[in-house]
Design a protein around this motif. Sequence first.
Motif, mmCIF file in Angstrom:
data_model
loop_
_atom_site.group_PDB
_atom_site.id
_atom_site.type_symbol
_atom_site.label_atom_id
_atom_site.label_comp_id
_atom_site.label_asym_id
_atom_site.label_seq_id
_atom_site.Cartn_x
_atom_site.Cartn_y
_atom_site.Cartn_z
ATOM 1 N N ARG A 1 1.798 -6.454 -1.484
ATOM 2 C CA ARG A 1 0.628 -7.227 -1.916
ATOM 3 C C ARG A 1 -0.401 -6.291 -2.532
ATOM 4 O O ARG A 1 -0.758 -5.271 -1.950
ATOM 5 N N CYS A 2 -0.854 -6.651 -3.722
ATOM 6 C CA CYS A 2 -1.862 -5.863 -4.417
ATOM 7 C C CYS A 2 -3.209 -6.027 -3.699
ATOM 8 O O CYS A 2 -3.700 -7.144 -3.543
ATOM 9 N N THR A 3 -3.774 -4.916 -3.247
ATOM 10 C CA THR A 3 -5.020 -4.992 -2.474
ATOM 11 C C THR A 3 -6.202 -5.423 -3.340
ATOM 12 O O THR A 3 -7.170 -5.983 -2.817
ATOM 13 N N LYS A 4 -6.130 -5.174 -4.650
ATOM 14 C CA LYS A 4 -7.243 -5.549 -5.536
ATOM 15 C C LYS A 4 -7.218 -7.022 -5.902
ATOM 16 O O LYS A 4 -8.244 -7.701 -5.895
ATOM 17 N N SER A 5 -6.030 -7.527 -6.269
ATOM 18 C CA SER A 5 -5.931 -8.914 -6.733
ATOM 19 C C SER A 5 -5.517 -9.875 -5.627
ATOM 20 O O SER A 5 -5.710 -11.084 -5.766
ATOM 21 N N SER B 1 4.734 5.542 -3.498
ATOM 22 C CA SER B 1 3.714 4.676 -4.085
ATOM 23 C C SER B 1 4.327 3.770 -5.143
ATOM 24 O O SER B 1 5.278 4.156 -5.831
ATOM 25 N N TYR B 2 3.779 2.570 -5.273
ATOM 26 C CA TYR B 2 4.249 1.607 -6.265
ATOM 27 C C TYR B 2 3.061 1.094 -7.072
ATOM 28 O O TYR B 2 1.979 0.860 -6.535
ATOM 29 N N ARG B 3 3.297 0.914 -8.374
ATOM 30 C CA ARG B 3 2.232 0.422 -9.261
ATOM 31 C C ARG B 3 2.216 -1.093 -9.284
ATOM 32 O O ARG B 3 3.240 -1.734 -9.509
ATOM 33 N N SER B 4 1.051 -1.665 -9.077
ATOM 34 C CA SER B 4 0.880 -3.112 -9.158
ATOM 35 C C SER B 4 0.695 -3.517 -10.616
ATOM 36 O O SER B 4 -0.122 -2.924 -11.330
ATOM 37 N N PRO B 5 1.422 -4.528 -11.095
ATOM 38 C CA PRO B 5 1.222 -4.977 -12.483
ATOM 39 C C PRO B 5 -0.093 -5.714 -12.658
ATOM 40 O O PRO B 5 -0.555 -5.909 -13.783
ATOM 41 N N TRP B 6 -0.695 -6.135 -11.559
ATOM 42 C CA TRP B 6 -1.938 -6.912 -11.643
ATOM 43 C C TRP B 6 -3.155 -5.996 -11.777
ATOM 44 O O TRP B 6 -4.071 -6.288 -12.551
ATOM 45 N N SER B 7 -3.163 -4.878 -11.038
ATOM 46 C CA SER B 7 -4.296 -3.956 -11.102
ATOM 47 C C SER B 7 -4.018 -2.741 -11.964
ATOM 48 O O SER B 7 -4.943 -2.007 -12.335
ATOM 49 N N ASN B 8 -2.730 -2.474 -12.263
ATOM 50 C CA ASN B 8 -2.298 -1.298 -13.022
ATOM 51 C C ASN B 8 -2.632 -0.007 -12.268
ATOM 52 O O ASN B 8 -2.910 1.026 -12.889
ATOM 53 N N GLU B 9 -2.605 -0.069 -10.959
ATOM 54 C CA GLU B 9 -2.877 1.097 -10.130
ATOM 55 C C GLU B 9 -1.765 1.293 -9.103
ATOM 56 O O GLU B 9 -1.121 0.332 -8.675
ATOM 57 N N PHE B 10 -1.545 2.556 -8.737
ATOM 58 C CA PHE B 10 -0.563 2.874 -7.711
ATOM 59 C C PHE B 10 -1.176 2.713 -6.325
ATOM 60 O O PHE B 10 -2.342 3.051 -6.102
ATOM 61 N N GLU B 11 -0.373 2.180 -5.420
ATOM 62 C CA GLU B 11 -0.794 2.028 -4.030
ATOM 63 C C GLU B 11 0.285 2.594 -3.103
ATOM 64 O O GLU B 11 1.425 2.108 -3.176
#
Length: 279
Positions: free
Chosen positions: A50-54, A69-79
């Motif tokens: 789950r993307c923490t930003k979106s 780490s995996y990049r979220s397509p929604w925030s374009n950031e690695f988590e």
Amino acid sequence: MADPFDAALDLLRRLPPSSTQKNLNGIISLRPELEEDLLSSVDVALTSRRCTKSGRDYLCCDYNRDGDSYRSPWSNEFEPPIEPEDAADLIPHGRVRRMEESLNAGFDVYRELYYEGGISSAYLWALDEGFAGVVLFKKASSAGGSAGKGGWDSIHVLEVNESATKRSAHYKLTSTVILDLGMSSAAVDSLELAGNLTRQTQQDLPLNGLRDAEVEQGHMSNIGRMVEDMETRMRNLLQEVYFGKAKDVVGDLRSIQPLSEAERDRAAHKEAISKMNRG
């Protein structure tokens, strides 16, 4: 002596498809030096985060991974976050990111229409003469409660080479579907059906318009049609191979025709043969 990587692939091909992830983890724990090669070569059921930003779910694969780490397509950031110098090379910008956002929005609608649930994600990265990417779908079902389960994972890897004039592009699509079905009941005891199917296609398609936005939209339309056509074709193949063949095998092993009807058919057949012999 066999190459360890080839031996690992050969072993995984011979083990149950439904246990690929477990067996892959076991091999990596024994031979950690094979981790990168195996993760990029072996198709396994997709996992999600789950993307923490979106607050939206996204799918994880080797194409949006850097270490753990995996990049979220929604925030374009690695988590979790990665080093800034690494992120500069791994995070798309400009038109590639714009097309990635368009693909995610378009396939989110496609997923809701065709899958009626599940999760979809799309990731793109730049190439010297175009771009590449992956489109992912995952749908899990537990219809029937604890007695039944089902999982469908689609992995569509694409490579796009643009012409010098950007009036057309060559698209190469490699698609894999991982299917995992199972049920358990007093009537059938335990039944499991799992496996994967891979197909590839290539097409040269036109790009209409001269402005960047029009060219980008042309790419999105072409990719969308190719993925949709491939998914439909592979679904029909799976239905024929998995369910058609399974039905034929079960029918050869045991007839579902009532005994009285079977006896009538045998008697009619015997009578027809007898009349032919008398004639």
